[in-house]
Design a protein around this motif. Sequence first.
Motif, mmCIF file in Angstrom:
data_model
loop_
_atom_site.group_PDB
_atom_site.id
_atom_site.type_symbol
_atom_site.label_atom_id
_atom_site.label_comp_id
_atom_site.label_asym_id
_atom_site.label_seq_id
_atom_site.Cartn_x
_atom_site.Cartn_y
_atom_site.Cartn_z
ATOM 1 N N PRO A 1 0.808 -1.230 0.000
ATOM 2 C CA PRO A 1 0.000 0.000 0.000
ATOM 3 C C PRO A 1 0.837 1.276 0.000
ATOM 4 O O PRO A 1 0.344 2.329 -0.379
ATOM 5 C CB PRO A 1 -0.807 -0.114 1.306
ATOM 6 C CG PRO A 1 0.051 -0.962 2.199
ATOM 7 C CD PRO A 1 0.775 -1.912 1.296
ATOM 8 N N GLU A 2 2.089 1.179 0.418
ATOM 9 C CA GLU A 2 2.960 2.346 0.513
ATOM 10 C C GLU A 2 3.800 2.519 -0.750
ATOM 11 O O GLU A 2 4.178 1.530 -1.388
ATOM 12 C CB GLU A 2 3.897 2.216 1.715
ATOM 13 C CG GLU A 2 3.188 2.091 3.040
ATOM 14 C CD GLU A 2 2.356 3.327 3.371
ATOM 15 O OE1 GLU A 2 2.821 4.446 3.076
ATOM 16 O OE2 GLU A 2 1.240 3.165 3.904
ATOM 17 N N PRO A 3 4.135 3.757 -1.114
ATOM 18 C CA PRO A 3 5.038 3.982 -2.250
ATOM 19 C C PRO A 3 6.408 3.359 -1.978
ATOM 20 O O PRO A 3 6.803 3.189 -0.820
ATOM 21 C CB PRO A 3 5.146 5.503 -2.341
ATOM 22 C CG PRO A 3 3.962 6.019 -1.605
ATOM 23 C CD PRO A 3 3.658 5.005 -0.543
ATOM 24 N N ILE A 4 7.115 3.019 -3.047
ATOM 25 C CA ILE A 4 8.435 2.401 -2.936
ATOM 26 C C ILE A 4 9.290 2.837 -4.122
ATOM 27 O O ILE A 4 8.754 3.138 -5.197
ATOM 28 C CB ILE A 4 8.303 0.859 -2.897
ATOM 29 C CG1 ILE A 4 9.664 0.193 -2.608
ATOM 30 C CG2 ILE A 4 7.687 0.327 -4.168
ATOM 31 C CD1 ILE A 4 9.571 -1.299 -2.368
ATOM 32 N N ARG A 5 10.594 2.872 -3.940
ATOM 33 C CA ARG A 5 11.516 3.144 -5.043
ATOM 34 C C ARG A 5 12.046 1.806 -5.530
ATOM 35 O O ARG A 5 12.403 0.952 -4.722
ATOM 36 C CB ARG A 5 12.643 4.061 -4.595
ATOM 37 C CG ARG A 5 12.090 5.455 -4.233
ATOM 38 C CD ARG A 5 13.117 6.524 -4.230
ATOM 39 N NE ARG A 5 13.705 6.832 -5.524
ATOM 40 C CZ ARG A 5 13.153 7.573 -6.467
ATOM 41 N NH1 ARG A 5 11.955 8.061 -6.316
ATOM 42 N NH2 ARG A 5 13.804 7.823 -7.587
ATOM 43 N N VAL A 6 12.099 1.643 -6.853
ATOM 44 C CA VAL A 6 12.532 0.380 -7.451
ATOM 45 C C VAL A 6 13.640 0.654 -8.454
ATOM 46 O O VAL A 6 13.504 1.519 -9.328
ATOM 47 C CB VAL A 6 11.350 -0.342 -8.150
ATOM 48 C CG1 VAL A 6 11.815 -1.612 -8.831
ATOM 49 C CG2 VAL A 6 10.246 -0.646 -7.144
ATOM 50 N N ALA A 7 14.729 -0.103 -8.329
ATOM 51 C CA ALA A 7 15.851 0.010 -9.261
ATOM 52 C C ALA A 7 15.582 -0.872 -10.471
ATOM 53 O O ALA A 7 15.319 -2.065 -10.327
ATOM 54 C CB ALA A 7 17.146 -0.424 -8.578
ATOM 55 N N LEU A 8 15.630 -0.276 -11.651
ATOM 56 C CA LEU A 8 15.516 -1.064 -12.877
ATOM 57 C C LEU A 8 16.840 -1.773 -13.133
ATOM 58 O O LEU A 8 17.900 -1.277 -12.750
ATOM 59 C CB LEU A 8 15.184 -0.153 -14.062
ATOM 60 C CG LEU A 8 13.802 0.497 -14.037
ATOM 61 C CD1 LEU A 8 13.679 1.518 -15.159
ATOM 62 C CD2 LEU A 8 12.718 -0.549 -14.141
ATOM 63 N N PRO A 9 16.801 -2.928 -13.808
ATOM 64 C CA PRO A 9 18.066 -3.592 -14.130
ATOM 65 C C PRO A 9 18.843 -2.752 -15.145
ATOM 66 O O PRO A 9 18.257 -1.909 -15.841
ATOM 67 C CB PRO A 9 17.634 -4.924 -14.736
ATOM 68 C CG PRO A 9 16.237 -4.721 -15.174
ATOM 69 C CD PRO A 9 15.647 -3.662 -14.295
ATOM 70 N N PRO A 10 20.140 -2.979 -15.248
ATOM 71 C CA PRO A 10 20.906 -2.228 -16.243
ATOM 72 C C PRO A 10 20.377 -2.506 -17.654
ATOM 73 O O PRO A 10 20.046 -3.646 -17.978
ATOM 74 C CB PRO A 10 22.324 -2.766 -16.094
ATOM 75 C CG PRO A 10 22.364 -3.474 -14.782
ATOM 76 C CD PRO A 10 20.962 -3.918 -14.498
ATOM 77 N N ALA A 11 20.283 -1.463 -18.448
ATOM 78 C CA ALA A 11 19.899 -1.636 -19.855
ATOM 79 C C ALA A 11 21.144 -2.042 -20.644
ATOM 80 O O ALA A 11 22.273 -1.809 -20.207
ATOM 81 C CB ALA A 11 19.318 -0.335 -20.402
ATOM 82 N N GLY A 12 20.931 -2.653 -21.792
ATOM 83 C CA GLY A 12 22.048 -3.041 -22.646
ATOM 84 C C GLY A 12 22.782 -1.834 -23.197
ATOM 85 O O GLY A 12 22.292 -0.700 -23.134
ATOM 86 N N GLU A 13 23.951 -2.075 -23.766
ATOM 87 C CA GLU A 13 24.765 -0.990 -24.326
ATOM 88 C C GLU A 13 24.002 -0.257 -25.426
ATOM 89 O O GLU A 13 23.430 -0.866 -26.329
ATOM 90 C CB GLU A 13 26.063 -1.554 -24.890
ATOM 91 C CG GLU A 13 27.011 -0.480 -25.349
ATOM 92 C CD GLU A 13 28.350 -1.028 -25.814
ATOM 93 O OE1 GLU A 13 29.007 -0.325 -26.590
ATOM 94 O OE2 GLU A 13 28.716 -2.146 -25.422
ATOM 95 N N GLY A 14 23.969 1.073 -25.333
ATOM 96 C CA GLY A 14 23.270 1.894 -26.315
ATOM 97 C C GLY A 14 21.759 1.823 -26.185
ATOM 98 O O GLY A 14 21.029 2.218 -27.082
#
Length: 168
Positions: A84-97
């Motif tokens: 129910p509470e807001p949260i910060r989420v780290a996205l995985p690394p994107a590929g090169e470029g």
Amino acid sequence: VAFCRRLIALRRTHRALSDDVMLTGRADGAAAWPDVEWRAPDGRVMTTSDWEDGGRRTLVATLYRPDAAREDADRVTIILHAGPEPIRVALPPAGEGRRWREILDTSCEDGEPAFPFPSSGEEVACGGSCVRLFAEVDDPDALAEEADDPARIDALVVAGLDYPDFTN
């Protein structure tokens, strides 16, 4: 209705969401990524203790389908936040470029994200009880840097290929 249309279009557009395959968590052959990665909100790959945590309210799944005959590779990340509470989420690394582009946000009535490109750092704020979907796309800034690289331009010219003109 607009939300449902959006979901149908996303499923048709993204092989990672529609291919009928058994997910293994491993990269297949020369694939750049595993077919599925499960991550915690802080970006770590989930461990057994993460899976056994009964209080966990957020899962991050990254699905990948490699290049296939006449089809480009496709990689999407799904954030499932039941808390129910807001949260910060780290996205995985994107590929090169590449970079992440948000393509669905269930906190918006029609699913259209208000700000489709996360700020640098690839961390996003999720409101309570939401699903967010991101697709990996070409990063125009990386392409522009490539276009300015004299060695890259020379290699393209020697190969007889055009190079993108980002000066216009």
